[in-house]
Design an enzyme around this catalytic site. Structure first.
Site, PDB file in Angstrom:
ATOM      1  N   ASN A 106       0.819  -1.201   0.000  1.00 46.67           N
ATOM      2  CA  ASN A 106       0.000   0.000   0.000  1.00 46.67           C
ATOM      3  C   ASN A 106       0.864   1.266   0.000  1.00 46.67           C
ATOM      4  O   ASN A 106       1.968   1.279   0.527  1.00 46.67           O
ATOM      5  CB  ASN A 106      -0.939   0.008   1.221  1.00 46.67           C
ATOM      6  CG  ASN A 106      -1.865  -1.192   1.218  1.00 46.67           C
ATOM      7  OD1 ASN A 106      -2.059  -1.833   0.187  1.00 46.67           O
ATOM      8  ND2 ASN A 106      -2.417  -1.519   2.375  1.00 46.67           N
ATOM      9  N   HIS A 123       5.825  -0.532  -2.834  1.00 43.70           N
ATOM     10  CA  HIS A 123       5.388   0.226  -4.021  1.00 43.70           C
ATOM     11  C   HIS A 123       5.423   1.730  -3.793  1.00 43.70           C
ATOM     12  O   HIS A 123       4.775   2.481  -4.522  1.00 43.70           O
ATOM     13  CB  HIS A 123       3.986  -0.240  -4.438  1.00 43.70           C
ATOM     14  CG  HIS A 123       3.981  -1.658  -4.926  1.00 43.70           C
ATOM     15  ND1 HIS A 123       2.891  -2.486  -4.805  1.00 43.70           N
ATOM     16  CD2 HIS A 123       4.947  -2.392  -5.502  1.00 43.70           C
ATOM     17  CE1 HIS A 123       3.186  -3.677  -5.319  1.00 43.70           C
ATOM     18  NE2 HIS A 123       4.430  -3.649  -5.743  1.00 43.70           N
TER      19      HIS A 123
HETATM   20  C1  BV8 Z   1       7.599  -5.300 -12.605  1.00 42.34           C
HETATM   21  C2  BV8 Z   1       1.472   1.465  -6.743  1.00 42.34           C
HETATM   22  C3  BV8 Z   1       9.484  -5.709 -13.968  1.00 42.34           C
HETATM   23  C4  BV8 Z   1       0.899   2.409  -7.768  1.00 42.34           C
HETATM   24  C5  BV8 Z   1       1.083  -0.772  -7.655  1.00 42.34           C
HETATM   25  C6  BV8 Z   1       2.443  -6.643 -18.532  1.00 42.34           C
HETATM   26  C7  BV8 Z   1       3.055  -5.409 -18.656  1.00 42.34           C
HETATM   27  C8  BV8 Z   1       3.842  -4.855 -17.637  1.00 42.34           C
HETATM   28  C9  BV8 Z   1       4.029  -5.559 -16.464  1.00 42.34           C
HETATM   29  C10 BV8 Z   1       3.400  -6.782 -16.351  1.00 42.34           C
HETATM   30  C11 BV8 Z   1       2.616  -7.339 -17.351  1.00 42.34           C
HETATM   31  N1  BV8 Z   1       2.145  -8.539 -16.921  1.00 42.34           N
HETATM   32  C12 BV8 Z   1       2.593  -8.766 -15.661  1.00 42.34           C
HETATM   33  C13 BV8 Z   1       3.349  -7.714 -15.309  1.00 42.34           C
HETATM   34  C14 BV8 Z   1       4.033  -7.533 -14.047  1.00 42.34           C
HETATM   35  C15 BV8 Z   1       3.163  -6.580 -13.213  1.00 42.34           C
HETATM   36  C16 BV8 Z   1       1.996  -7.382 -12.663  1.00 42.34           C
HETATM   37  O1  BV8 Z   1       2.164  -8.187 -11.783  1.00 42.34           O
HETATM   38  N2  BV8 Z   1       0.783  -7.123 -13.232  1.00 42.34           N
HETATM   39  C17 BV8 Z   1      -0.417  -7.812 -12.774  1.00 42.34           C
HETATM   40  C18 BV8 Z   1      -1.628  -6.894 -12.980  1.00 42.34           C
HETATM   41  C19 BV8 Z   1      -0.555  -9.113 -13.564  1.00 42.34           C
HETATM   42  N3  BV8 Z   1       4.021  -6.095 -12.160  1.00 42.34           N
HETATM   43  C20 BV8 Z   1       4.719  -4.976 -12.371  1.00 42.34           C
HETATM   44  O2  BV8 Z   1       4.621  -4.274 -13.354  1.00 42.34           O
HETATM   45  C21 BV8 Z   1       5.698  -4.642 -11.268  1.00 42.34           C
HETATM   46  N4  BV8 Z   1       6.980  -4.384 -11.844  1.00 42.34           N
HETATM   47  O3  BV8 Z   1       7.164  -6.392 -12.829  1.00 42.34           O
HETATM   48  O4  BV8 Z   1       8.763  -4.818 -13.123  1.00 42.34           O
HETATM   49  C22 BV8 Z   1      10.768  -5.078 -14.217  1.00 42.34           C
HETATM   50  C23 BV8 Z   1      11.908  -5.625 -13.611  1.00 42.34           C
HETATM   51  C24 BV8 Z   1      13.130  -5.059 -13.877  1.00 42.34           C
HETATM   52  C25 BV8 Z   1      13.229  -3.932 -14.718  1.00 42.34           C
HETATM   53  C26 BV8 Z   1      12.067  -3.382 -15.289  1.00 42.34           C
HETATM   54  C27 BV8 Z   1      10.833  -3.948 -15.032  1.00 42.34           C
HETATM   55  C28 BV8 Z   1       5.274  -3.397 -10.523  1.00 42.34           C
HETATM   56  C29 BV8 Z   1       3.931  -3.622  -9.890  1.00 42.34           C
HETATM   57  C30 BV8 Z   1       3.597  -2.454  -8.950  1.00 42.34           C
HETATM   58  C31 BV8 Z   1       2.435  -1.665  -9.492  1.00 42.34           C
HETATM   59  N5  BV8 Z   1       2.042  -0.638  -8.516  1.00 42.34           N
HETATM   60  N6  BV8 Z   1       0.758   0.194  -6.758  1.00 42.34           N
HETATM   61  C32 BV8 Z   1      -0.470   2.924  -7.378  1.00 42.34           C
HETATM   62  O5  BV8 Z   1      -1.089   2.409  -6.420  1.00 42.34           O
HETATM   63  O6  BV8 Z   1      -0.930   3.879  -8.036  1.00 42.34           O
HETATM   64  S1  BV8 Z   1       0.239  -2.231  -7.654  1.00 42.34           S
HETATM   65  C33 BV8 Z   1      -1.146  -2.086  -6.722  1.00 42.34           C
HETATM   66  O7  BV8 Z   1      -1.982  -3.127  -7.141  1.00 42.34           O
HETATM   67  C34 BV8 Z   1      -0.944  -2.335  -5.263  1.00 42.34           C
HETATM   68  O8  BV8 Z   1       0.230  -1.748  -4.786  1.00 42.34           O
HETATM   69  C35 BV8 Z   1      -0.976  -3.815  -5.134  1.00 42.34           C
HETATM   70  O9  BV8 Z   1       0.305  -4.392  -5.248  1.00 42.34           O
HETATM   71  C36 BV8 Z   1      -1.797  -4.202  -6.333  1.00 42.34           C
HETATM   72  C37 BV8 Z   1      -3.193  -4.583  -5.940  1.00 42.34           C
HETATM   73  O10 BV8 Z   1      -3.094  -5.608  -5.126  1.00 42.34           O
HETATM   74  P1  BV8 Z   1      -3.946  -5.697  -3.792  1.00 42.34           P
HETATM   75  O11 BV8 Z   1      -3.370  -4.809  -2.774  1.00 42.34           O
HETATM   76  O12 BV8 Z   1      -4.003  -7.137  -3.511  1.00 42.34           O
HETATM   77  O13 BV8 Z   1      -5.384  -5.132  -4.124  1.00 42.34           O
HETATM   78  P2  BV8 Z   1      -6.599  -5.900  -4.846  1.00 42.34           P
HETATM   79  O14 BV8 Z   1      -7.668  -4.895  -5.073  1.00 42.34           O
HETATM   80  O15 BV8 Z   1      -6.083  -6.687  -6.009  1.00 42.34           O
HETATM   81  O16 BV8 Z   1      -7.088  -6.960  -3.757  1.00 42.34           O
HETATM   82  C38 BV8 Z   1      -7.642  -6.513  -2.531  1.00 42.34           C
HETATM   83  C39 BV8 Z   1      -7.856  -7.752  -1.677  1.00 42.34           C
HETATM   84  O17 BV8 Z   1      -8.370  -7.348  -0.418  1.00 42.34           O
HETATM   85  C40 BV8 Z   1      -8.855  -8.725  -2.266  1.00 42.34           C
HETATM   86  O18 BV8 Z   1      -8.337 -10.035  -2.160  1.00 42.34           O
HETATM   87  C41 BV8 Z   1     -10.091  -8.568  -1.371  1.00 42.34           C
HETATM   88  O19 BV8 Z   1     -10.806  -9.776  -1.238  1.00 42.34           O
HETATM   89  C42 BV8 Z   1      -9.462  -8.172  -0.063  1.00 42.34           C
HETATM   90  N7  BV8 Z   1     -10.295  -7.384   0.846  1.00 42.34           N
HETATM   91  C43 BV8 Z   1     -11.201  -6.436   0.526  1.00 42.34           C
HETATM   92  N8  BV8 Z   1     -11.713  -5.908   1.671  1.00 42.34           N
HETATM   93  C44 BV8 Z   1     -11.092  -6.527   2.713  1.00 42.34           C
HETATM   94  C45 BV8 Z   1     -10.185  -7.467   2.194  1.00 42.34           C
HETATM   95  N9  BV8 Z   1      -9.408  -8.241   2.987  1.00 42.34           N
HETATM   96  C46 BV8 Z   1      -9.538  -8.087   4.328  1.00 42.34           C
HETATM   97  N10 BV8 Z   1     -10.387  -7.207   4.902  1.00 42.34           N
HETATM   98  C47 BV8 Z   1     -11.172  -6.425   4.127  1.00 42.34           C
HETATM   99  N11 BV8 Z   1     -12.025  -5.548   4.718  1.00 42.34           N
END
Ligand code: BV8
Length: 258
Positions: A106, A123
């Protein structure tokens, strides 16, 4: 893996309390009860855009003002929000357990406002910015911002949010520290993450592969539910206070709870 929800059994409490060290890994779900939408919630649909559309270098280079409007809207929402009992419970665990590390995906800073000290922010932070010319990092806690995009006070260049965008590498130091925390912990508590964004989402697997006892707290099963030792299905703000109190009691007694 437990089918459905695991209960907070004494065995689960003991495993967390007696572990050599506890790592906690959080995602946006822990801030949901503070009113901050998760990435799968309506934050993804801000003005019709998905998070991935705006959290990228390409989007920023194409239209920095639009990206800053999105971040400023989030900043104002977070500034109005308050940490919830889930954040507070993690800060309680940190104070009570000697060997503890918090790793968060976060960028909202709510863990710090709840009392957590020096969480690993994989992040980055929405409360910091980076000069696009000098690459220095500056505090950007001023909210609301007087004008968008904000500019560097030293050289006048546009600032960018000090967050990791899709396609960008994670900051080396924090990610290395997070990998160590995962590899050497005796237990990991994974809270509020869908575990879909890499490489952060690999941390629970690293912990498991190194013999840690891994417990997940989430309102629904996730991509790692089959991997962890127990999934407690419920809201972080409802589950963590009881879990933390019982772990702290066990750790303080050093044995069976009084
Ligand atoms: C990298 C900051 C390599 C910014 C974030 C195609 C093109 C480019 C990249 C990729 C690609 N395919 C895959 C990738 C890799 C990519 C990736 O993984 N993509 C995903 C979508 C498949 N990753 C990257 O690009 C990373 N970098 O790979 O670089 C590289 C290496 C060397 C040199 C050059 C490059 C960088 C990823 C970071 C992105 N930035 N945030 C901003 O916020 O503006 S990511 C952002 O989304 C968050 O930080 C977090 O990590 C992610 C979301 O995840 P969650 O936190 O889990 O949120 P989500 O909504 O998904 O889930 C919420 C959960 O909570 C649910 O399970 C829900 O059930 C639960 N919940 C809800 N309420 C509650 C609860 N639980 C408990 N209590 C509650 N009340």
């Amino acid at each position: 893996m437990t089918e459905g929800t695991a209960e907070i059994t004494q065995e689960l409490v003991d495993r967390l309390a007696d572990a050599s060290s506890l790592a906690v890994f959080t995602g946006s779900g822990i801030s949901a009860e503070s009113g901050i939408p998760t990435y799968r919630g309506n934050i993804a649909l801000w003005a019709g855009f998905r998070a991935e559309d705006l959290s990228s270098v390409e989007a920023f280079e194409r239209d920095p003002e639009q990206v800053w409007q999105w971040y400023e809207a989030r900043r104002r929402q977070i500034a109005e929000a308050r940490p919830n009992p889930g954040h507070a419970a993690i800060a309680t665990l940190e104070r009570a357990l000697g060997r503890f590390r918090l790793v968060t995906q976060n960028i909202d800073g709510l863990h710090q406002r709840a009392g957590s000290v020096d969480p690993i922010e994989l992040h980055g932070s929405i409360w910091r910015a980076r000069c696009t010319r000098e690459h220095i990092i500056v505090d950007l806690s001023e909210c609301p911002l007087a004008s968008l995009p904000p500019v560097c006070g030293r050289c006048g260049a546009i600032l960018r949010p000090d967050v990791v965008w899709f396609g960008e590498p994670l900051p080396h130091g924090p990610f290395e520290a997070a990998q160590d925390a995962a590899a050497f912990c005796g237990a990991m508590l994974v809270v509020g993450t869908s575990a879909q964004v890499m490489p952060a989402a690999s941390l629970p697997l690293v912990a498991k592969q190194n013999g840690a006892f891994v417990v997940e707290v989430n309102t629904e099963p996730t991509a790692i539910s089959a991997l962890v030792d127990a999934t407690i299905v419920g809201p972080a703000g409802g589950v963590l206070p009881e879990l933390a109190d019982r772990v702290v009691e066990r750790a303080a007694s050093g044995g069976a709870p009084r």
